[in-house]
Design a protein around this motif. Structure first.
Motif, mmCIF file in Angstrom:
data_model
loop_
_atom_site.group_PDB
_atom_site.id
_atom_site.type_symbol
_atom_site.label_atom_id
_atom_site.label_comp_id
_atom_site.label_asym_id
_atom_site.label_seq_id
_atom_site.Cartn_x
_atom_site.Cartn_y
_atom_site.Cartn_z
ATOM 1 N N GLU A 352 0.898 -1.343 0.010
ATOM 2 C CA GLU A 352 0.009 -0.054 -0.193
ATOM 3 C C GLU A 352 0.775 1.332 0.001
ATOM 4 O O GLU A 352 0.554 2.327 -0.352
ATOM 5 C CB GLU A 352 -0.926 0.041 1.417
ATOM 6 C CG GLU A 352 -2.416 -0.149 1.040
ATOM 7 C CD GLU A 352 -3.125 0.406 2.239
ATOM 8 O OE1 GLU A 352 -3.747 1.455 2.288
ATOM 9 O OE2 GLU A 352 -3.294 -0.537 3.118
ATOM 10 N N HIS A 353 2.160 1.080 0.461
ATOM 11 C CA HIS A 353 3.080 2.372 0.416
ATOM 12 C C HIS A 353 3.870 2.415 -0.656
ATOM 13 O O HIS A 353 4.979 3.043 -0.496
ATOM 14 C CB HIS A 353 3.638 2.608 1.891
ATOM 15 C CG HIS A 353 4.488 1.467 2.174
ATOM 16 N ND1 HIS A 353 4.186 0.372 2.699
ATOM 17 C CD2 HIS A 353 5.985 1.398 2.079
ATOM 18 C CE1 HIS A 353 5.265 -0.626 3.035
ATOM 19 N NE2 HIS A 353 6.312 0.209 2.865
ATOM 20 N N GLN A 354 3.559 1.457 -1.836
ATOM 21 C CA GLN A 354 4.434 1.617 -2.888
ATOM 22 C C GLN A 354 4.470 2.889 -3.776
ATOM 23 O O GLN A 354 3.314 3.345 -3.711
ATOM 24 C CB GLN A 354 3.880 0.479 -3.961
ATOM 25 C CG GLN A 354 4.550 0.544 -5.371
ATOM 26 C CD GLN A 354 6.188 -0.032 -5.167
ATOM 27 O OE1 GLN A 354 6.332 -0.988 -4.380
ATOM 28 N NE2 GLN A 354 6.930 0.761 -5.842
ATOM 29 N N VAL A 355 5.558 3.724 -4.097
ATOM 30 C CA VAL A 355 5.799 4.763 -4.938
ATOM 31 C C VAL A 355 5.545 4.286 -6.442
ATOM 32 O O VAL A 355 6.437 3.482 -6.813
ATOM 33 C CB VAL A 355 6.930 5.528 -4.374
ATOM 34 C CG1 VAL A 355 7.111 6.656 -5.435
ATOM 35 C CG2 VAL A 355 6.923 6.093 -3.331
ATOM 36 N N ASP A 356 4.363 4.653 -6.880
ATOM 37 C CA ASP A 356 4.137 4.261 -8.271
ATOM 38 C C ASP A 356 5.376 4.396 -9.110
ATOM 39 O O ASP A 356 6.016 5.594 -9.213
ATOM 40 C CB ASP A 356 3.047 4.948 -9.021
ATOM 41 C CG ASP A 356 1.550 4.606 -8.565
ATOM 42 O OD1 ASP A 356 1.704 3.325 -7.931
ATOM 43 O OD2 ASP A 356 0.648 5.322 -8.759
ATOM 44 N N GLY A 357 5.868 3.387 -9.766
ATOM 45 C CA GLY A 357 6.807 3.506 -10.839
ATOM 46 C C GLY A 357 8.498 3.716 -10.365
ATOM 47 O O GLY A 357 9.186 4.164 -11.082
#
Ligand SMILES: CC(=O)SCCNC(=O)CCNC(=O)[C@H](O)C(C)(C)COP(=O)(O)OP(=O)(O)OC[C@H]1O[C@@H](n2cnc3c(N)ncnc32)[C@H](O)[C@@H]1OP(=O)(O)O
Length: 383
Positions: A352-357
């Motif tokens: 859920e705390h993934q930074v897109d790209g």
């Protein structure tokens, strides 16, 4: 000089919490190690060597715990070593592990770092004036508060900057299932209403004392399994705690360490060239201070970057998407957590705390009297 290619192929964390009463130290480190091995699709049999790190032994009151943890980490009959560089140890432990791969000594190394602070009292361990050691006043907060006040004096940063960081990191922690402090509805008012602990650090602007462990599996290029995060650069620096002219607010060791790791990874402008950063911020004011020390902002301007929202999860350079040290601080493990979270981001596995790209990330650790620094840059692509 980078040597052979090295990749992170497994990451394992325990949940960070005030007291892990259900496990011993051996159980704690084993839990993280098994999760990292599972992530890599491996078992202890596939590991050539173990590198373990933790902060001072007084934090648990157990002398040289590494000597009895070999069994729990599958290290019997294999090389095992301990690293200790105070609070930065999680980071430097990863770098020692990486150097064993980069030097061609081993194919796969298990790196583990931990702290089980509930076994003892870290504040008093950091307050005792041991022979030949510097006095740290009362705990780390007592030592670092004057440095923060000096930062505020130099830059004219307004009082609310520390509050903004505390709110941001705690909001991010709500997206991280492993985080210790998960405070629903966290707000500026909530932070500002908490007691002053070490002026200007309020209760909600400080990290907690946590139990927890983190592990990563490092691999040579030919031994990679699964989805790797490639190591693009590694650097460590240290400086004496007492030296005439040492700038404790903006330490030269941190600047030199950053310059070294950026050079290796080909980073000209960290704000532009990196996608995400996991930085050791145990007291909220250390975000603007490290923004300047690490070259993300010019001197005196770090607090403006924080205030602009650039370091938020949806900003142009998210800092501590995981909730950071402010939300979980098992001290000896905290540097490795930063390094591991950077790897998770570029593997696209931060949940859920993934930074897109995210394709390039900085992991950072500091320790002692802001005198030990360890950093790595990891990327999705081979360096
Ligand atoms: C290089 C470095 O890492 S420097 C930093 C080194 N670490 C530190 O200095 C630790 C700083 N923090 C502390 O000393 C302590 O956590 C304090 C003083 C903030 C609080 O002390 P205590 O109230 O005795 O905390 P204790 O650990 O007993 O926890 C009591 C409860 O408060 C919570 N809590 C602890 N600290 C915080 C905090 N800063 N904000 C919000 N809640 C907190 C705990 O989660 C726990 O809740 P739980 O019972 O639901 O699990």
């Amino acid at each position: 000089m980078m040597g052979n290619r090295c990749a992170v192929i497994g990451v394992g964390q325990t949940h960070y919490t005030t007291k892990r009463m259900d496990v011993s130290i051996a159980g704690l480190v084993r839990e993280a190690a098994l999760r990292a091995l599972e992530d890599a699709g491996l078992t202890f049999k596939d590991i050539d060597a173990v590198v373990i790190g933790k902060a001072p032994d007084l934090f648990e009151g157990v002398m040289m715990p590494e000597s009895y943890l070999a069994d729990a980490l599958g290290a019997a009959g294999k090389p095992m070593m301990r690293v200790h560089t105070a609070g930065s140890v999680g980071g430097s432990t990863a770098l020692v592990g990486a150097s064993l791969i980069q030097a061609g000594v081993h194919e796969r190394v298990l790196v583990v770092a931990f702290e089980k602070q509930s076994e003892s009292n870290a504040t008093w361990a950091l307050s005792t004036h041991l022979p030949f050691n510097a006095s740290l006043v009362v705990g780390a907060g007592g030592y670092f508060a004057p440095h923060i006040r000096e930062y505020m004096r130099r830059t004219g940063a307004p009082d609310h900057i520390g509050t903004l960081v505390a709110v941001k990191d705690r909001q991010n922690a709500l997206k991280n299932p492993y985080a210790h402090l998960r405070i629903p509805g966290i707000s500026r008012e909530m932070v500002e209403s908490t007691p002053m602990l070490w002026e200007p650090i309020r209760y909600l602007e400080t990290c907690p004392s946590s139990d927890g462990a983190c592990a990563v599996v490092l691999s040579s290029e030919q031994a990679v399994t699964g989805r790797p995060a490639w190591v693009h650069g590694t650097a460590m620096r240290s400086e004496p705690i007492f030296r005439a002219g040492r700038d404790t607010v903006n330490p030269q060791g941190g600047k030199d360490c950053a310059a070294d790791v950026y050079r290796q990874a080909g980073i000209a402008d960290p704000r532009r060239d990196l996608d995400v950063a996991e930085i050791y911020v145990p007291f909220s004011w250390y975000e603007p201070m490290w923004l300047e020390n690490l070259g993300f902002a010019a001197e005196g301007e770090g607090w403006k970057l924080t205030e602009s929202g650039a370091t938020a999860l949806d900003g142009d350079i998210p800092w501590n998407a995981s909730g950071g040290v402010l939300s979980s601080n098992p001290i000896g493990a905290s540097g490795l957590i930063r390094f591991a979270e950077a790897a998770l981001q570029v593997r696209g596995m931060a949940g859920e705390h993934q930074v897109d790209g995210a394709r390039r990330a900085l992991g950072h650790a500091y320790g002692g009297g802001a005198q030990f620094f360890a950093m790595w840059i990891v990327g999705t692509d081979k360096p």
